[in-house]
Design an enzyme around this catalytic site. Sequence first.
Site, PDB file in Angstrom:
ATOM      1  N   LYS A  27     -15.434   9.078 -47.777  1.00  0.00           N
ATOM      2  CA  LYS A  27     -15.949   7.709 -47.754  1.00  0.00           C
ATOM      3  C   LYS A  27     -15.093   6.780 -46.895  1.00  0.00           C
ATOM      4  CE  LYS A  27     -18.763   7.746 -51.872  1.00  0.00           C
ATOM      5  NZ  LYS A  27     -18.502   9.116 -52.397  1.00  0.00           N
TER       6      LYS A  27
HETATM    7  C1  LIG Z   1     -19.518  10.065 -52.504  1.00  0.00           C
HETATM    8  C2  LIG Z   1     -19.144  11.505 -52.504  1.00  0.00           C
HETATM    9  C3  LIG Z   1     -20.118  12.522 -52.338  1.00  0.00           C
HETATM   10  C4  LIG Z   1     -21.597  12.238 -52.225  1.00  0.00           C
HETATM   11  O1  LIG Z   1     -21.920  11.610 -51.016  1.00  0.00           O
HETATM   12  P1  LIG Z   1     -23.320  10.843 -50.856  1.00  0.00           P
HETATM   13  O2  LIG Z   1     -23.211  10.136 -49.557  1.00  0.00           O
HETATM   14  O3  LIG Z   1     -23.401   9.878 -52.020  1.00  0.00           O
HETATM   15  O4  LIG Z   1     -24.410  11.847 -50.895  1.00  0.00           O
HETATM   16  C5  LIG Z   1     -19.684  13.835 -52.285  1.00  0.00           C
HETATM   17  N1  LIG Z   1     -18.379  14.149 -52.432  1.00  0.00           N
HETATM   18  C6  LIG Z   1     -17.428  13.204 -52.592  1.00  0.00           C
HETATM   19  C7  LIG Z   1     -16.015  13.629 -52.754  1.00  0.00           C
HETATM   20  C8  LIG Z   1     -17.771  11.849 -52.627  1.00  0.00           C
HETATM   21  O5  LIG Z   1     -16.815  10.923 -52.804  1.00  0.00           O
END
Ligand SMILES: *Cc1c(COP(=O)(O)O)cnc(C)c1O
Length: 471
Positions: free
Chosen positions: A113
Amino acid sequence: MRYISTRGGMPPKTFSEILLSGLSPDGGLAIPEVYPRVTAVELHAWRDLSYQALAFEILSRFIDDIPAQDLRKIINKTYTAEIFGSADITPLKTLEPGLHVLGLSNGPTLAFKDIAMQLLGNLFEYQLTKTGGELNILGATSGDTGSSAEYAMRGKHGIRVFMLSPLGKMSRFQTAQMFSLQDKNIFNIAIRGVFDDCQDIVKAVSNDHAFKESRHIGTVNSINWARIVAQVVYYFKGYFAATKTNDEQVSFAVPSGNFGNICAGHVARMMGLPIKRLILATNENDVLDEFFRTGVYRPRTTFETQHTSSPSMDISKASNFERFIFDLTGRNAQQVKELWSAVDQGKPFDLLQTPLFAKIQDFGFVSGSSNHAARIETIRDIHQRYRVLVDTHTADGLKVGQAHRETGVPLICLETALPVKFAESIQEAIGREPERPADFENLEDLPQRFVVKDADVEAVKAYIDEFGRAQ
Ligand SMILES: *Cc1c(COP(=O)(O)O)cnc(C)c1O
């Protein structure tokens, strides 16, 4: 480039006009009027670009109301080796010929993220400096999103972050990551309650439109278009790293929750990147896998949402999914509106008996789900075979990705977090804890800065009133 709403009720807007907003006024999500197409000549020229130069080429196609030189500066300031651990930003690890892991988790909070959120922080600051505005970001977190937002916004001019988290419910590592921030514009509010209480407070505050307006409340949730577009870049980068020429196709396996990450892959494919399959992986919370297998989209209640060992994928409905359905329907806003009038009431929709179900294949999507046992086994197996340690979310991607692997098509699995964040599961898989990056050695011992509040909307509003303005 103009942006419209997936539900058809928004006059076309520029990127800067949608940057700070969450939902469109009609309840839909912002989406480009058309996807920019990349020509063969461009794709060829992009192959050897640095991450930053590639990011500029892609982002400038979507962001055309920020002067090019400013956008370039913002990008260069965001994607540095200092912040992301290497000049590559998203290094590709090859496990064996044709099987790769794309490292997306080397930013400040060790989860993918950061790649989008760090850009968002700089875009917000740029925008607010230009307009002289202020922004109080209000959010609820059970882990990754909150820390990623705080590390992106810390020290940023005109921005404050009020992040609610359930008191004592996050891992010690996650708690320390957030609460150890000493920046004056970061406010950690630990709520006596569970994550849903935090989320309910955010909703209640956001629904008080007068309060929201007058206190400049905003969000950084995953439906923000800028976050999606920032993520498009690494699909291109990963493609170039895993192939020699642009005649080749690759497939991506994506650990999914709110459909943000894989939505970026879908956009990259629509732009013309040679992606064969987008392999969507869920954990036990398989609302998306169910849709891609059966055509039924059945959002779950919070009660039905399981707490798993890949917690960042524990979702009951996928907020970005509406963008894909918009494209699947041939951009039929009326149809999206009808489908989501059911979803917004917690009801399912079923596309199996419609021509749309067959069309899913044209968009390259396939899916599968994983569970705790499979996740632990995958971590162990990958470690044994390749001496590479992956986290629980990445393991879900690898598990489902390998099940859909085709000979002759390189498979790139997206690494969405580092194992150190989920030490307990790693211990279970390989009998020892993961190593810690040096910067995180004494994280839990650092002084912590947070306040504790009851799960009470008025108490949180009063707190924002006190601190949510220039001191
Ligand atoms: C947010 C997150 C996801 C999921 O991603 P999306 O964009 O919501 O589909 C998967 N793995 C981790 C470690 C995350 O922080």
